[in-house]
Write a protein that holds these residues in place. Structure first.
Motif, PDB file in Angstrom:
ATOM      1  N   MET A 200       2.907  -1.721  -6.229  1.00 29.01           N
ATOM      2  CA  MET A 200       2.308  -0.696  -5.387  1.00 29.01           C
ATOM      3  C   MET A 200       0.803  -0.653  -5.605  1.00 29.01           C
ATOM      4  N   LEU A 201       0.077  -0.565  -4.498  1.00 27.29           N
ATOM      5  CA  LEU A 201      -1.390  -0.554  -4.532  1.00 27.29           C
ATOM      6  C   LEU A 201      -1.864   0.723  -3.837  1.00 27.29           C
ATOM      7  N   THR A 202      -2.716   1.497  -4.504  1.00 27.96           N
ATOM      8  CA  THR A 202      -3.120   2.773  -3.941  1.00 27.96           C
ATOM      9  C   THR A 202      -4.564   3.120  -4.299  1.00 27.96           C
ATOM     10  N   SER A 203      -5.170   3.949  -3.471  1.00 26.35           N
ATOM     11  CA  SER A 203      -6.529   4.430  -3.738  1.00 26.35           C
ATOM     12  C   SER A 203      -6.512   5.723  -4.538  1.00 26.35           C
TER      13      SER A 203
ATOM     14  N   ASP B 276       0.858  -1.184   0.000  1.00 26.83           N
ATOM     15  CA  ASP B 276       0.000   0.000   0.000  1.00 26.83           C
ATOM     16  C   ASP B 276       0.897   1.239   0.000  1.00 26.83           C
ATOM     17  N   VAL B 277       0.604   2.177  -0.902  1.00 25.65           N
ATOM     18  CA  VAL B 277       1.445   3.378  -0.997  1.00 25.65           C
ATOM     19  C   VAL B 277       1.381   4.197   0.277  1.00 25.65           C
ATOM     20  N   ARG B 278       0.170   4.428   0.777  1.00 25.21           N
ATOM     21  CA  ARG B 278      -0.010   5.275   1.962  1.00 25.21           C
ATOM     22  C   ARG B 278      -0.364   4.414   3.171  1.00 25.21           C
TER      23      ARG B 278
ATOM     24  N   GLN C 119       3.620   8.694   2.090  1.00 26.35           N
ATOM     25  CA  GLN C 119       3.954   7.685   1.088  1.00 26.35           C
ATOM     26  C   GLN C 119       4.923   6.668   1.699  1.00 26.35           C
ATOM     27  N   GLU C 120       4.630   6.245   2.900  1.00 21.41           N
ATOM     28  CA  GLU C 120       5.542   5.362   3.620  1.00 21.41           C
ATOM     29  C   GLU C 120       5.731   4.037   2.888  1.00 21.41           C
ATOM     30  N   GLY C 121       4.698   3.592   2.163  1.00 16.23           N
ATOM     31  CA  GLY C 121       4.828   2.353   1.420  1.00 16.23           C
ATOM     32  C   GLY C 121       5.909   2.417   0.361  1.00 16.23           C
TER      33      GLY C 121
ATOM     34  N   GLU D 282       2.675  12.212  -8.539  1.00 17.56           N
ATOM     35  CA  GLU D 282       3.866  12.344  -7.706  1.00 17.56           C
ATOM     36  C   GLU D 282       4.224  11.000  -7.077  1.00 17.56           C
ATOM     37  N   ALA D 283       3.221  10.306  -6.552  1.00 19.64           N
ATOM     38  CA  ALA D 283       3.469   8.999  -5.947  1.00 19.64           C
ATOM     39  C   ALA D 283       3.892   7.984  -7.000  1.00 19.64           C
TER      40      ALA D 283
END
Length: 230
Positions: free
Chosen positions: A95-98, A64-66, A75-77, A103-104
């Motif tokens: 990486m998996l994000t909502s 998870d990105v965040r 963005q600790e992930g 930027e991420a």
């Protein structure tokens, strides 16, 4: 790119990092239904992930990105991805994000992530993505790749990096084919080389360019092609 053929005899080992237990359970249930995938561990925060992943030696880490925040710039992930890739270069991080955040996305690719997908992705597509990165391919849609290349180019075309000058003519040729999206097998067939030779050459190319993932080399190849075609 085509994902590798699933093989239940040698299942893909997957590790999950997400700070929401419900999400982890859902992912585990989804993946464990596939005969060629097995979840070897999970974590709810960065500290746990950094301690457990090296011990469990998964093939793919779904991160998870965040972590610990659904909003803002956490963005600790991505930092977990960077640290794990430094310790385990063979590990593929997905990486998996909502959030569809350029930027991420850029930071993740520069950290060595093999792929970047939204949590809204269909379960079947996530499974395909895991198989794809486990097979050594990148999982980045064309639109995202274009945005990363634009970010790398910046407002002005940079000079040829010193690292690029270290590549042999054959390595430059292979780099161009990487930029075209060819697999190791396709490059081997195009250049009449053994696939193992191509794999070794690509490892050398990545080392000389100072990058950790094939997708980063592809971005550099595209940048070179656009500059030379200008």
């Amino acid at each position: 790119m085509t994902a590798p053929t699933p093989s239940p005899e040698t299942p893909i080992r997957v590790f999950l990092l997400d700070d929401h237990e419900v999400v982890r359970r859902g992912l585990r249930d989804l993946l464990e239904d596939e005969p060629d995938l097995t979840v070897v561990g999970e974590a709810g925060d960065a500290r746990q992930a950094l301690a457990r992943v090296p011990a469990l030696r998964p093939d793919v880490a779904v991160l998870d990105v965040r972590l610990g925040s659904d909003e803002g710039g956490d963005q600790e992930g991505i930092e977990v991805c960077r640290e794990l890739r430094a310790r385990m270069p063979e590990l593929a991080c997905l990486m998996l994000t909502s959030f569809d955040d350029d930027e991420a996305l850029f930071d993740a690719i520069m950290a060595g992530a093999a792929g970047y997908v939204l949590k809204q992705i269909k379960g079947s597509d996530l499974i395909k993505a895991i198989r794809t990165v486990a097979g050594g391919q990148s999982m980045l849609d064309p639109g995202a790749a274009t945005r990363v290349m634009a970010r790398l180019r910046g407002p002005q075309e940079p000079d040829t990096p010193q690292e690029l000058a270290r590549l042999s003519p054959r390595e430059r040729e292979i780099l161009e084919l990487i930029g075209e999206g060819l697999t190791n097998r396709q490059i081997a067939e195009r250049l009449y080389l053994a696939e193992k030779t191509v794999k070794n050459r690509i490892s050398s190319i990545l080392s000389k360019l100072g990058v950790g993932r094939r997708v980063q080399a592809a971005v550099i190849a595209e940048r070179i092609r656009e500059r030379e075609g200008a």
